[in-house]
Design an enzyme around this catalytic site. Structure first.
Site, short mmCIF file in Angstrom:
data_model
loop_
_atom_site.label_atom_id
_atom_site.label_comp_id
_atom_site.label_asym_id
_atom_site.label_seq_id
_atom_site.Cartn_x
_atom_site.Cartn_y
_atom_site.Cartn_z
N HIS A 1 0.83 -1.39 -0.04
CA HIS A 1 -0.04 -0.06 0.05
C HIS A 1 0.82 1.21 0.10
O HIS A 1 1.98 1.21 0.48
CB HIS A 1 -0.95 0.08 1.26
N GLU B 1 -3.86 3.74 1.52
CA GLU B 1 -4.33 3.92 3.02
C GLU B 1 -4.48 5.26 3.19
O GLU B 1 -3.46 6.17 3.04
CB GLU B 1 -3.14 3.40 3.91
N HIS C 1 3.83 11.34 -6.03
CA HIS C 1 2.35 11.01 -6.40
C HIS C 1 2.02 9.65 -6.51
O HIS C 1 2.98 8.83 -6.66
CB HIS C 1 2.20 11.87 -7.90
N GLU D 1 -1.60 10.73 -10.99
CA GLU D 1 -1.14 10.79 -12.37
C GLU D 1 -2.21 9.60 -13.01
O GLU D 1 -2.40 8.67 -12.45
CB GLU D 1 0.05 10.36 -12.69
#
Length: 123
Positions: A7, A56, A75, A117
């Site tokens: 994550h 998360e 990002h 993105e």
């Protein structure tokens, strides 16, 4: 020894607003939530229903000021099967914050200022 992605984490000020944004903008669903026993924070894990990777979202109870995201050079990136449709959808949502037409990508911004993105699936 083998490592695999599990994550990424974004800290957010308004958990429900962020969850709603990710559901509307990307179709992500909350798959698990953890409430700290002392009430100091909540973790919400969002999934895309296709992969095991999770986003998360951490919401600290007493945090009131926005997070300093620097120059937003980090990002999250997601692929989409219909890039043109996604672009028009995000344009209508008003969440496109940057476009790089020569590269064929664009970025959307979440309620806390994180950039995501949007990349077309390779054909």
């Amino acid at each position: 020894m083998k490592f695999v992605f599990d994550h990424n984490n974004f800290n957010v000020l308004n958990l429900e607003k962020s969850i709603a944004f990710y559901k509307e903008a990307l179709g992500f669903e909350e798959i698990r939530r953890y409430n700290a026993p002392d009430g100091s924070f909540i973790l919400s894990f969002l999934g895309d229903k296709e992969t095991n990777h999770k986003l998360e979202l951490t919401c600290l109870k007493d945090r009131k000021e926005p997070y300093n995201l620097g120059e937003n050079e980090f990002h999250l990136a997601v692929k989409v099967d219909n890039f043109d449709e996604a672009y028009e959808y995000h344009k209508k949502m008003g969440c496109i914050c940057y476009e790089n037409k020569p590269m064929g990508i664009y970025f959307i911004i979440d309620p806390d200022g994180y950039w995501i993105e949007i990349v077309p699936c390779k054909k």
